[in-house]
Scaffold this motif. Structure first.
Motif, PDB file in Angstrom:
ATOM      1  N   MET A 161      -5.079   3.262   4.261  1.00  0.00           N
ATOM      2  CA  MET A 161      -5.965   4.155   4.994  1.00  0.00           C
ATOM      3  C   MET A 161      -7.421   3.783   4.748  1.00  0.00           C
ATOM      4  N   ASN A 162      -7.787   3.489   3.488  1.00  0.00           N
ATOM      5  CA  ASN A 162      -9.177   3.147   3.185  1.00  0.00           C
ATOM      6  C   ASN A 162      -9.628   1.900   3.928  1.00  0.00           C
ATOM      7  N   LYS A 163      -8.712   0.953   4.133  1.00  0.00           N
ATOM      8  CA  LYS A 163      -9.053  -0.269   4.863  1.00  0.00           C
ATOM      9  C   LYS A 163      -9.440   0.045   6.307  1.00  0.00           C
ATOM     10  N   LEU A 164      -8.692   0.928   6.943  1.00  0.00           N
ATOM     11  CA  LEU A 164      -8.976   1.299   8.321  1.00  0.00           C
ATOM     12  C   LEU A 164     -10.276   2.108   8.430  1.00  0.00           C
ATOM     13  N   LEU A 165     -10.539   2.974   7.452  1.00  0.00           N
ATOM     14  CA  LEU A 165     -11.807   3.717   7.429  1.00  0.00           C
ATOM     15  C   LEU A 165     -12.980   2.747   7.281  1.00  0.00           C
ATOM     16  N   SER A 166     -12.830   1.769   6.395  1.00  0.00           N
ATOM     17  CA  SER A 166     -13.892   0.780   6.192  1.00  0.00           C
ATOM     18  C   SER A 166     -14.112  -0.061   7.445  1.00  0.00           C
ATOM     19  N   LYS A 167     -13.025  -0.403   8.138  1.00  0.00           N
ATOM     20  CA  LYS A 167     -13.149  -1.184   9.368  1.00  0.00           C
ATOM     21  C   LYS A 167     -13.900  -0.391  10.437  1.00  0.00           C
ATOM     22  N   SER A 168     -13.584   0.900  10.545  1.00  0.00           N
ATOM     23  CA  SER A 168     -14.286   1.759  11.499  1.00  0.00           C
ATOM     24  C   SER A 168     -15.778   1.808  11.166  1.00  0.00           C
ATOM     25  N   LEU A 169     -16.091   1.908   9.881  1.00  0.00           N
ATOM     26  CA  LEU A 169     -17.483   1.947   9.434  1.00  0.00           C
ATOM     27  C   LEU A 169     -18.188   0.620   9.726  1.00  0.00           C
ATOM     28  N   ASP A 170     -17.571  -0.489   9.335  1.00  0.00           N
ATOM     29  CA  ASP A 170     -18.202  -1.805   9.474  1.00  0.00           C
ATOM     30  C   ASP A 170     -18.368  -2.230  10.923  1.00  0.00           C
ATOM     31  N   GLU A 171     -17.342  -1.978  11.743  1.00  0.00           N
ATOM     32  CA  GLU A 171     -17.355  -2.455  13.126  1.00  0.00           C
ATOM     33  C   GLU A 171     -17.714  -1.375  14.146  1.00  0.00           C
ATOM     34  N   GLN A 172     -17.911  -0.148  13.654  1.00  0.00           N
ATOM     35  CA  GLN A 172     -18.238   0.996  14.517  1.00  0.00           C
ATOM     36  C   GLN A 172     -17.229   1.141  15.656  1.00  0.00           C
ATOM     37  N   ILE A 173     -15.946   1.078  15.281  1.00  0.00           N
ATOM     38  CA  ILE A 173     -14.866   1.269  16.244  1.00  0.00           C
ATOM     39  C   ILE A 173     -14.148   2.581  15.933  1.00  0.00           C
ATOM     40  N   PRO A 174     -13.623   3.240  16.946  1.00  0.00           N
ATOM     41  CA  PRO A 174     -12.962   4.526  16.715  1.00  0.00           C
ATOM     42  C   PRO A 174     -11.562   4.367  16.131  1.00  0.00           C
ATOM     43  N   VAL A 175     -11.161   5.390  15.392  1.00  0.00           N
ATOM     44  CA  VAL A 175      -9.794   5.514  14.890  1.00  0.00           C
ATOM     45  C   VAL A 175      -9.324   6.926  15.212  1.00  0.00           C
ATOM     46  N   GLU A 176      -8.026   7.095  15.291  1.00  0.00           N
ATOM     47  CA  GLU A 176      -7.469   8.434  15.513  1.00  0.00           C
ATOM     48  C   GLU A 176      -6.883   8.934  14.210  1.00  0.00           C
ATOM     49  N   MET A 177      -7.090  10.199  13.940  1.00  0.00           N
ATOM     50  CA  MET A 177      -6.534  10.769  12.716  1.00  0.00           C
ATOM     51  C   MET A 177      -5.896  12.119  12.994  1.00  0.00           C
ATOM     52  N   ILE A 178      -4.935  12.426  12.158  1.00  0.00           N
ATOM     53  CA  ILE A 178      -4.360  13.770  12.100  1.00  0.00           C
ATOM     54  C   ILE A 178      -4.966  14.378  10.843  1.00  0.00           C
ATOM     55  N   TYR A 179      -5.600  15.530  10.992  1.00  0.00           N
ATOM     56  CA  TYR A 179      -6.375  16.136   9.905  1.00  0.00           C
ATOM     57  C   TYR A 179      -5.948  17.584   9.713  1.00  0.00           C
ATOM     58  N   ILE A 180      -5.850  17.989   8.442  1.00  0.00           N
ATOM     59  CA  ILE A 180      -5.556  19.390   8.137  1.00  0.00           C
ATOM     60  C   ILE A 180      -6.798  20.015   7.504  1.00  0.00           C
ATOM     61  N   SER A 181      -7.268  21.081   8.101  1.00  0.00           N
ATOM     62  CA  SER A 181      -8.494  21.730   7.628  1.00  0.00           C
ATOM     63  C   SER A 181      -8.204  22.573   6.384  1.00  0.00           C
ATOM     64  N   SER A 182      -9.265  23.064   5.777  1.00  0.00           N
ATOM     65  CA  SER A 182      -9.126  23.941   4.609  1.00  0.00           C
ATOM     66  C   SER A 182      -8.341  25.204   4.935  1.00  0.00           C
ATOM     67  N   SER A 183      -8.373  25.614   6.206  1.00  0.00           N
ATOM     68  CA  SER A 183      -7.623  26.809   6.629  1.00  0.00           C
ATOM     69  C   SER A 183      -6.235  26.445   7.177  1.00  0.00           C
ATOM     70  N   ASN A 184      -5.773  25.225   6.877  1.00  0.00           N
ATOM     71  CA  ASN A 184      -4.444  24.728   7.255  1.00  0.00           C
ATOM     72  C   ASN A 184      -4.242  24.550   8.757  1.00  0.00           C
ATOM     73  N   GLN A 185      -5.306  24.331   9.493  1.00  0.00           N
ATOM     74  CA  GLN A 185      -5.189  24.034  10.918  1.00  0.00           C
ATOM     75  C   GLN A 185      -5.093  22.515  11.072  1.00  0.00           C
ATOM     76  N   ILE A 186      -4.081  22.056  11.809  1.00  0.00           N
ATOM     77  CA  ILE A 186      -3.874  20.626  12.020  1.00  0.00           C
ATOM     78  C   ILE A 186      -4.435  20.238  13.377  1.00  0.00           C
ATOM     79  N   THR A 187      -5.262  19.178  13.376  1.00  0.00           N
ATOM     80  CA  THR A 187      -5.843  18.687  14.624  1.00  0.00           C
ATOM     81  C   THR A 187      -5.718  17.172  14.685  1.00  0.00           C
ATOM     82  N   GLN A 188      -5.714  16.652  15.900  1.00  0.00           N
ATOM     83  CA  GLN A 188      -5.770  15.207  16.115  1.00  0.00           C
ATOM     84  C   GLN A 188      -7.162  14.905  16.643  1.00  0.00           C
TER      85      GLN A 188
END
Length: 73
Positions: free
Chosen positions: A1-28
């Motif tokens: 995962m860290n490699k893909l985050l770094s690639k997005s940072l270095d190349e300014q390309i988008p990535v898709e993520m599934i994220y769970i908020s502090s209130s347990n809401q899941i979003t894409q």
């Protein structure tokens, strides 16, 4: 995962993520990483149309965006 985050940072390309908020809401979300700070990332979120702060430990899944066309301004 860290490699893909770094690639997005270095190349300014988008990535898709599934994220769970502090209130347990899941979003894409589609993001472009702007900064990585230890356990958090600052990224432009296309869903919210603004920069957001995300906790890396709350990212459930991360994948490259299949097609992306940079807008010409």
């Amino acid at each position: 995962m860290n490699k893909l985050l770094s690639k997005s940072l270095d190349e300014q390309i988008p990535v898709e993520m599934i994220y769970i908020s502090s209130s347990n809401q899941i979003t894409q979300r589609k993001i472009i990483v702007k900064e990585i700070n230890g356990s958090t990332i600052r990224a432009y979120c296309f869903m919210r149309r603004q920069a957001r702060l995300f906790k890396i430990e709350q990212i459930l899944s991360l994948m490259p965006v299949r097609t992306f066309h940079k807008e010409i301004s």
